[in-house]
Design a protein around this motif. Structure first.
Motif, PDB file in Angstrom:
ATOM      1  N   THR A   1     -11.396  70.364  14.738  1.00  0.00           N
ATOM      2  CA  THR A   1     -11.318  71.862  15.313  1.00  0.00           C
ATOM      3  C   THR A   1     -10.524  72.616  14.290  1.00  0.00           C
ATOM      4  OG1 THR A   1     -11.302  70.745  17.569  1.00  0.00           O
ATOM      5  CG2 THR A   1     -10.654  73.130  17.322  1.00  0.00           C
ATOM      6  N   MET A   2     -11.188  73.653  13.938  1.00  0.00           N
ATOM      7  CA  MET A   2     -10.547  74.696  12.951  1.00  0.00           C
ATOM      8  C   MET A   2     -10.193  75.951  13.463  1.00  0.00           C
ATOM      9  SD  MET A   2     -12.758  76.240   9.752  1.00  0.00           S
ATOM     10  CE  MET A   2     -12.846  74.680   8.512  1.00  0.00           C
ATOM     11  N   GLY A   3      -8.831  76.091  13.287  1.00  0.00           N
ATOM     12  CA  GLY A   3      -8.527  77.559  13.798  1.00  0.00           C
ATOM     13  C   GLY A   3      -8.721  78.738  12.605  1.00  0.00           C
ATOM     14  N   THR A   4      -9.241  79.924  12.830  1.00  0.00           N
ATOM     15  CA  THR A   4      -9.476  80.759  12.061  1.00  0.00           C
ATOM     16  C   THR A   4      -8.737  82.136  12.057  1.00  0.00           C
ATOM     17  OG1 THR A   4     -11.316  81.603  13.140  1.00  0.00           O
ATOM     18  CG2 THR A   4     -11.692  79.563  11.467  1.00  0.00           C
TER      19      THR A   4
ATOM     20  N   HIS B   1     -12.741  86.500   6.412  1.00  0.00           N
ATOM     21  CA  HIS B   1     -12.017  84.968   6.347  1.00  0.00           C
ATOM     22  C   HIS B   1     -12.672  84.292   7.263  1.00  0.00           C
ATOM     23  CE1 HIS B   1      -8.886  85.528   3.200  1.00  0.00           C
ATOM     24  NE2 HIS B   1      -8.899  86.682   3.691  1.00  0.00           N
ATOM     25  N   PHE B   2     -13.364  84.786   8.517  1.00  0.00           N
ATOM     26  CA  PHE B   2     -13.878  84.070   9.415  1.00  0.00           C
ATOM     27  C   PHE B   2     -15.111  83.531   8.995  1.00  0.00           C
ATOM     28  CE2 PHE B   2     -16.781  83.405  13.273  1.00  0.00           C
ATOM     29  CZ  PHE B   2     -15.795  82.635  14.066  1.00  0.00           C
TER      30      PHE B   2
ATOM     31  N   GLY C   1      -5.999  74.894  10.398  1.00  0.00           N
ATOM     32  CA  GLY C   1      -6.179  76.324  10.336  1.00  0.00           C
ATOM     33  C   GLY C   1      -5.647  77.124   9.187  1.00  0.00           C
ATOM     34  N   LEU C   2      -6.315  78.017   9.014  1.00  0.00           N
ATOM     35  CA  LEU C   2      -6.010  78.911   7.961  1.00  0.00           C
ATOM     36  C   LEU C   2      -4.382  79.760   8.310  1.00  0.00           C
ATOM     37  CD1 LEU C   2      -6.066  82.341   8.396  1.00  0.00           C
ATOM     38  CD2 LEU C   2      -8.528  81.953   8.347  1.00  0.00           C
TER      39      LEU C   2
ATOM     40  N   PHE D   1      -4.249  79.236   2.597  1.00  0.00           N
ATOM     41  CA  PHE D   1      -4.760  77.959   2.587  1.00  0.00           C
ATOM     42  C   PHE D   1      -5.290  77.432   3.892  1.00  0.00           C
ATOM     43  CE2 PHE D   1      -1.001  78.483  -0.078  1.00  0.00           C
ATOM     44  CZ  PHE D   1      -1.196  77.658  -1.233  1.00  0.00           C
ATOM     45  N   PHE D   2      -5.958  76.368   3.904  1.00  0.00           N
ATOM     46  CA  PHE D   2      -5.819  75.715   5.288  1.00  0.00           C
ATOM     47  C   PHE D   2      -4.874  74.616   5.537  1.00  0.00           C
ATOM     48  CE2 PHE D   2      -9.539  78.017   6.121  1.00  0.00           C
ATOM     49  CZ  PHE D   2      -9.807  77.879   7.682  1.00  0.00           C
TER      50      PHE D   2
END
Length: 316
Positions: free
Chosen positions: A27-30, A37-38, A80-81, A249-250
């Motif tokens: 699961t990636m938070g953006t 960036h999305f 997440g970024l 960064f992520f």
């Protein structure tokens, strides 16, 4: 807080098992869907799915940097970024994380250097940060690195602006209808992003910079923030301005992601850069392995598994 989800492939919200993401799910938070960036985050999810066979990735809209670290703290996301200054603040328990450090926050990979733009209506009479005093202004998405840094800057310089919070879309609409004088937002630094370009179709805009004295004060007070000069003409009729700059960064936490998964995340991004370049042509020619090693050598804390991959990749 209600989450807006964009499902990539057949992904579903991952469930942590023993502190780690369930096998085959990430699961990636953006950030806001209006941000470029999305767009690159969605491309990264495809790179991860291609590089990690059997893995599905859920891309979640969030409030960006600070919000993503808070979600990592609650184990709601796996990565997440965030910008360098938010990463360091989380680890050290400073700024938005004062007294509440997230000490195992670590980088997985860099992908961009972003600049913080303070854009105001040309007819607002605002030409310096001090001129924002008493003016209705949106410093950034609540919980974003932009909001944190602009708020910190205004506090440092004793500028009592009338801060109005909302989405990027809210800020654009507020500027168009003259309810707001302007807004703050991180951008790529090579060109105005889509929201500013949209604004400029109907509203003449101006960029506001920091003085050298202000820049020195902020750089000394906030770890991970540097400054760069945007040339005159970055947007029509704009002067050269000195603006904050930070890596993006992520991130993850060592309590959330194990070494092997972190290694494979870094590897998948590196080996599928063509997917990222298709989404962000400005990444063409970007040496992500060299940039990762440069930031590691500069003292940015990386996940041990990701660091192992980047060292191998740079060595090759």
């Amino acid at each position: 807080m209600k989450l807006t989800k964009t499902l990539i492939g057949a992904a579903a919200l991952s469930v942590a098992v023993g502190g780690y993401a369930a096998a085959g799910e990430l699961t990636m938070g953006t950030t806001s869907p209006t941000s470029s960036h999305f767009t690159i985050s969605v491309a990264m999810s495809k790179a991860l799915e291609k590089g990690m066979e059997g893995t599905s990735v859920t891309v979640i809209e969030t409030g960006a940097s600070v919000d993503n670290v808070l979600r990592l703290m609650r184990e709601e996301i796996d990565l997440g970024l965030a910008t360098t200054n938010v990463l360091l603040a989380a680890r050290n328990g400073t700024g938005k994380f004062e007294g509440n450090p997230v000490a195992d926050t670590v980088a997985l990979y860099p992908y961009s250097s972003s600049v913080l733009l303070v854009a105001v209506r040309a007819d607002s009479g605002v030409e310096t940060l001090e001129d924002l005093a008493g003016k209705k202004f949106t410093p950034g998405i609540r919980g974003s690195s932009a909001e944190g840094l602009i708020t910190k800057s205004l506090e440092m310089f004793g500028v009592d602006a009338d801060l109005v919070y909302g989405t990027v879309g809210d800020a654009v609409e507020g500027i168009k209808n003259r309810h707001l004088v302007g807004y703050g937002k991180y951008g790529a630094g090579s060109s105005a992003d889509s929201t500013l370009q949209e604004l400029m179709t109907s509203t003449e805009m101006r960029l506001i910079g920091y003085t050298q004295e202000q820049a020195d004060a902020v750089a000394a007070a906030v770890d991970g923030i540097g400054f760069t000069t945007l040339d005159a003409g970055f947007i029509p009729n704009s002067k050269a301005v000195l603006v904050p700059k930070s890596h993006v960064f992520f991130l993850t936490r060592t309590a959330v992601m194990d070494d092997d998964r972190a290694y494979n995340v870094a590897k998948s991004i590196h080996q599928n850069m063509d997917i990222l370049v298709d989404a962000w042509p400005q990444l063409k020619g970007y040496d992500i392995a060299a940039d990762a090693m440069a930031t590691i050598n500069a003292g940015v804390p990386f996940h041990p598994g990701a660091a192992r991959y980047w060292k191998e990749a740079a060595g090759n």
